[in-house]
Structures are given as structure tokens and as C-alpha cells.
Design a protein around this motif. Structure first.
Motif, PDB file in Angstrom:
ATOM      1  N   ASP A 127       1.354  -2.268   0.751  1.00 36.71           N
ATOM      2  CA  ASP A 127       2.393  -2.287   1.790  1.00 36.71           C
ATOM      3  C   ASP A 127       1.972  -3.178   2.952  1.00 36.71           C
ATOM      4  O   ASP A 127       2.771  -3.957   3.475  1.00 36.71           O
ATOM      5  CB  ASP A 127       2.677  -0.865   2.303  1.00 36.71           C
ATOM      6  N   GLU A 128       0.713  -3.070   3.340  1.00 31.01           N
ATOM      7  CA  GLU A 128       0.185  -3.891   4.432  1.00 31.01           C
ATOM      8  C   GLU A 128       0.218  -5.376   4.061  1.00 31.01           C
ATOM      9  O   GLU A 128       0.554  -6.229   4.879  1.00 31.01           O
ATOM     10  CB  GLU A 128      -1.261  -3.455   4.739  1.00 31.01           C
ATOM     11  N   GLN A 164      -8.964  -9.001   3.586  1.00 30.47           N
ATOM     12  CA  GLN A 164      -8.223  -8.755   4.822  1.00 30.47           C
ATOM     13  C   GLN A 164      -8.925  -9.523   5.940  1.00 30.47           C
ATOM     14  O   GLN A 164     -10.049  -9.191   6.330  1.00 30.47           O
ATOM     15  CB  GLN A 164      -8.181  -7.263   5.119  1.00 30.47           C
ATOM     16  N   ASN A 184      -2.334 -12.331   6.607  1.00 28.10           N
ATOM     17  CA  ASN A 184      -3.606 -11.694   6.948  1.00 28.10           C
ATOM     18  C   ASN A 184      -4.460 -11.390   5.708  1.00 28.10           C
ATOM     19  O   ASN A 184      -5.525 -10.815   5.824  1.00 28.10           O
ATOM     20  CB  ASN A 184      -3.344 -10.400   7.743  1.00 28.10           C
ATOM     21  N   GLU A 200       2.270  -6.763   1.993  1.00 27.63           N
ATOM     22  CA  GLU A 200       3.681  -7.169   2.008  1.00 27.63           C
ATOM     23  C   GLU A 200       4.165  -7.416   3.439  1.00 27.63           C
ATOM     24  O   GLU A 200       4.918  -8.354   3.692  1.00 27.63           O
ATOM     25  CB  GLU A 200       4.518  -6.067   1.345  1.00 27.63           C
ATOM     26  N   ASP A 201       3.707  -6.577   4.386  1.00 28.97           N
ATOM     27  CA  ASP A 201       4.122  -6.704   5.786  1.00 28.97           C
ATOM     28  C   ASP A 201       3.440  -7.880   6.494  1.00 28.97           C
ATOM     29  O   ASP A 201       4.023  -8.483   7.390  1.00 28.97           O
ATOM     30  CB  ASP A 201       3.819  -5.412   6.561  1.00 28.97           C
ATOM     31  N   GLN A 202       2.181  -8.164   6.119  1.00 27.87           N
ATOM     32  CA  GLN A 202       1.408  -9.225   6.792  1.00 27.87           C
ATOM     33  C   GLN A 202       0.706 -10.123   5.765  1.00 27.87           C
ATOM     34  O   GLN A 202      -0.518 -10.167   5.712  1.00 27.87           O
ATOM     35  CB  GLN A 202       0.336  -8.606   7.691  1.00 27.87           C
ATOM     36  N   PRO A 203       1.457 -10.858   4.963  1.00 26.36           N
ATOM     37  CA  PRO A 203       0.812 -11.661   3.911  1.00 26.36           C
ATOM     38  C   PRO A 203      -0.166 -12.704   4.456  1.00 26.36           C
ATOM     39  O   PRO A 203      -1.142 -13.040   3.785  1.00 26.36           O
ATOM     40  CB  PRO A 203       1.990 -12.321   3.186  1.00 26.36           C
ATOM     41  N   ASP A 227      -0.977   1.847   0.196  1.00 30.70           N
ATOM     42  CA  ASP A 227      -0.973   1.479   1.615  1.00 30.70           C
ATOM     43  C   ASP A 227      -1.416   0.031   1.809  1.00 30.70           C
ATOM     44  O   ASP A 227      -0.831  -0.701   2.615  1.00 30.70           O
ATOM     45  CB  ASP A 227      -1.887   2.411   2.426  1.00 30.70           C
TER      46      ASP A 227
END
Length: 145
Positions: free
Chosen positions: A54-55, A25, A62, A57-60, A51
Motif C-alpha cells: 500500500d505504501e 525504501q 520512495n 502504491e501511495d509513494q512509488p 502495508d
């Protein structure tokens, strides 16, 4: 630009060798790891792992993903070890023979573990995975440019 410390590279390499996949990350400079879903079809993710996914998927953008070597790369690494390190002709032939059969890695590991080369193999494999992680960092940085 993604820059990892030697300690982070070592940690990721060790996780890949255990069969995990790692995600770095970028904003938090944190490494997440979980079993590679290709190896653990019945593995139930923890709430924290869900979680993280999901994160991702939302902010690849990063996250940098680190995966283990492909079977062909692993095979090549084992063959290279035989060619460079094994001095006993009989053992070398047995190892090459093991690599030509199904479950090559299992046969190779069994023979190496019973030989005087066990620790040398572990060190060699760790070094190759260390390099593999650095190659993935380079690929990630190249893709960003």
C-alpha cells in the motif's frame, strides 16, 4: 540518487536468488522483501507485506524495486558458465543439452549439483546476481535524472 552498500547489494541478490522481490525504501534506507507474486500465485501476504505494498502504491517514488533476472537472462548466464568454466567436454554437452529442453534450469541444476563445479556455479551465479542488482541501481538512478 540511490546508493547501496555492498552488504545491501549482497542481501538483495540473495533474496532474488530465493525467488523474492525486493523494495528499497529510500527515505528509511530499509529493504523489504516478499515472494515474487509471479512465482507464488497462492501466497497469502502478511499484514506487514500488504502495508508495504500500500505504501509503495501511495509513494512509488520512495521505493526502488529489485526483481530477479528474466528467464532469457538466466539461460544466458548458464550458457556463459558452461562456455567459460566447464572443461570436460561430456559434461559441457550434457549441460547444453539440458538447456535446450523444457525446465532447462532444473536440468542444469541437477547436473551441476552432481559435478565438481557445484560450488563454482554457486559463486558464479551469486556474482552475476550481485552485478544484476547494481545494474538495477544504475537503471533506477538513470530514470531519476
Amino acid at each position: 540518487m540511490l546508493l547501496l552498500t555492498e552488504k545491501e547489494v549482497d542481501f538483495i541478490a540473495s533474496q532474488l536468488l530465493k525467488g523474492n522481490v525486493c523494495f528499497y525504501q529510500i527515505d528509511k534506507k530499509k529493504i523489504h522483501h516478499m515472494p515474487d507474486d509471479e512465482d507464488y500465485f497462492n501466497y497469502d501476504l502478511t499484514e506487514e507485506e500488504e502495508d508495504i505494498l500500500d505504501e509503495i502504491e501511495d509513494q512509488p517514488e520512495n521505493f526502488a524495486e529489485f526483481t530477479k533476472m528474466e528467464p532469457a537472462q538466466e539461460h544466458s548466464m548458464m550458457q556463459d558458465f558452461i562456455d567459460r568454466k566447464i572443461k570436460e567436454k561430456n559434461l559441457a554437452e550434457d549441460l547444453v543439452n539440458a538447456l535446450s529442453k523444457p525446465k532447462a534450469a532444473t536440468g542444469f541444476k541437477f547436473l551441476i549439483d552432481e559435478s565438481k563445479y557445484k560450488n563454482e556455479w554457486i559463486e558464479y551465479r551469486n556474482g552475476k546476481y550481485h552485478d544484476w542488482v547494481k545494474e538495477q541501481v544504475d537503471s533506477f538512478n538513470y530514470a531519476e535524472d
